[in-house]
Design an enzyme around this catalytic site. Structure first.
Site, short mmCIF file in Angstrom:
data_model
loop_
_atom_site.label_atom_id
_atom_site.label_comp_id
_atom_site.label_asym_id
_atom_site.label_seq_id
_atom_site.Cartn_x
_atom_site.Cartn_y
_atom_site.Cartn_z
N HIS A 40 -40.76 -37.85 2.03
CA HIS A 40 -39.77 -36.64 1.29
C HIS A 40 -39.12 -36.54 2.44
O HIS A 40 -39.12 -36.29 3.32
CB HIS A 40 -40.69 -35.52 0.27
CG HIS A 40 -41.38 -35.16 1.13
ND1 HIS A 40 -40.19 -33.61 1.82
CD2 HIS A 40 -42.74 -34.91 1.56
CE1 HIS A 40 -41.74 -33.44 3.05
NE2 HIS A 40 -43.09 -33.72 2.51
N GLU B 292 -50.87 -34.49 -0.42
CA GLU B 292 -50.58 -33.94 1.01
C GLU B 292 -51.86 -33.30 1.50
O GLU B 292 -52.85 -32.70 0.27
CB GLU B 292 -49.79 -33.28 1.48
CG GLU B 292 -49.57 -33.14 3.65
CD GLU B 292 -49.60 -33.92 4.03
OE1 GLU B 292 -50.46 -34.65 4.00
OE2 GLU B 292 -48.61 -33.94 4.53
#
Length: 449
Positions: free
Chosen positions: A255, A330
């Site tokens: 990202h 994550e």
């Protein structure tokens, strides 16, 4: 009762590439060579060649010792040994017919051990495989005793460097094969007892994972600018079997920038959004991925906002939709979320030291890297099975992306600490039909410059 040892090997110069196998049967008491077998088998992968070597060795033992003969099998292929011993599952359907054939032969014998050995202890079988591939490259056919016949063409018309062997998936060194043809003359009479095992293996599964592109095509490609999966539409066969899919391509996109990444703070399950710069990074990646030679089939994203925003930018440019996969989120940093490394070092010195030393240790109220690896593995297997032969863009975070790369490299958990991933970087892993994986690109940020 006599007992025997099989040492078998197989290799592919390119993986997949021109391939061959070798097998030797020895008396377990004095290691006298009783039979040898070798054959070039066209264009295929290391794992297929390894299984073909095992099959040839088992067939040779049956010819020498008969039904029920006692034998120990030694190979430098960890995959084949562990699968035949029943300790590893056979996940690649292309290898299953070969494993079944080897299993049927093994049940006719009394196999006392399946043992992995380093390659330098498997030199005899390695040499035989190399001799067969060398002969094929010259248009000859390997024959026990070192002679080569010219009465049949080689299995593949693609010449190859006769010295090297690609070794994805096998343990041991990756050096040059010894192609020496010298043998002790005392072995000649023993060799004559061998049946013609170089052609006895079943051909029903030997061509399960051939490329539908030529070696020249592959050498011209670079990734991620030219993923192998994008060449699958070419209507080129190998001449051996109908074209098959080359690989499943996993493009890994981290990202873009968030406020926490600017301040270098631990950012796990906290749902930070992209900064203005982060949105620009996502746009740059999207612009790149919407151009040739990319042909994305699927976009899969972590459910966290920073990843979803990055994925949506690509989706808008490519016309695809975004599929969320919770296993790609994550790592949960628990009590350390939002803190800097220095703050954690001051507040949790013992816990931090333990966490850095052991991937099974989690941050306080958080998640360990070992736990992350388990869920990332689930996601990887799901995606490869669901989107076989396609190009999948995975938009995720540092830990899941590093974990996928670690799996492909067969690297230990400590490798996570030896990789650096920039914001909005691209990496590429190709997963081949036989279960092999190749990292084709790592931390590519050229679209940001």
């Amino acid at each position: 009762m006599s007992s025997y040892i099989i040492e078998a090997d197989g290799g592919s110069r390119g993986n997949p590439g021109p391939a061959g196998y070798g097998a030797v049967v020895m008396d377990a008491t004095d290691r006298q060579v009783l039979a040898e077998a070798a054959e070039a088998i066209g264009v295929t992968t290391n794992n297929v060649a390894e299984y073909r070597g095992l099959i040839a060795g088992l067939t040779s033992v049956l010819a020498v010792g008969g039904e029920g003969a006692q034998v120990a099998v030694r190979m430098d292929s960890k995959l084949v040994i562990e699968q035949m011993a029943g300790r590893w599952k056979i996940k690649n359907e292309g290898l299953r017919p070969l494993a079944m054939e080897a299993g049927k032969l093994a049940r006719r014998l009394r196999v006392t051990a399946w043992t992995w050995i380093p390659r330098d202890q498997n030199r005899h079988a390695d040499r035989l495989a190399n001799e067969a591939m060398d002969a094929a490259a010259k248009g000859l056919t390997w024959k026990a005793g070192g002679a080569a016949l010219t009465d049949s063409p080689p299995p593949t018309s693609t010449p190859a460097d006769s010295g090297t062997r690609a070794d994805s998936g096998n343990l041991g060194g990756s050096g040059t094969r010894d192609a020496s043809g010298t043998r002790d003359a005392s072995r000649t009479s023993a060799r004559s007892r061998s049946s013609s095992t170089s052609t006895s293996s079943s051909t029903s599964a030997q061509q399960t994972d051939l490329l539908d592109v030529s070696a020249a095509d592959i050498s011209d490609l670079s990734a991620p600018t030219a993923s192998l999966a994008t060449t699958q539409g070419r209507n080129r066969g190998t001449g051996w079997a109908p074209p098959t899919r080359v690989a499943t391509s996993l493009l890994l996109l981290r990202h873009g920038e968030t406020p926490l990444s600017v301040e270098r703070r631990f950012s796990g399950l906290g749902d930070a959004e992209l900064t203005t710069k982060g949105l620009a990074q996502a746009s740059a990646a999207a612009e790149r991925l919407s151009r040739e030679p990319y042909h994305l089939d699927v976009i899969v994203s972590s459910p966290l906002k920073r990843a979803r925003q990055t994925a949506e930018a690509v989706a808008q440019r490519t016309g695809l939709t975004v599929e969320a996969d919770d296993d790609l989120r994550e790592v949960d940093f628990g009590a350390w979320e939002g803190h800097t490394f220095t703050e954690i070092q001051r507040g949790w010195p013992a816990e931090l030291a333990a966490w850095l030393a052991d991937p099974a240790i989690a941050p306080p109220d958080g998640e360990s890297f070992e736990a992350v690896a388990e869920r990332v593995k689930r996601a990887e297997e799901r995606l490869i099975e669901r989107y076989e032969g396609r190009t999948v863009l995975i938009v995720s975070h540092v830990t899941p992306i590093k974990t996928l790369l670690r799996f492909a490299l067969m690297a230990p958990p400590a490798a996570l600490y030896r990789m650096h991933l920039d914001l909005a970087c691209l990496s590429l892993i190709e997963h081949y039909a036989d279960g092999q994986s190749v990292v084709k690109s790592f931390n590519d940020t050229s679209h940001l410059h």
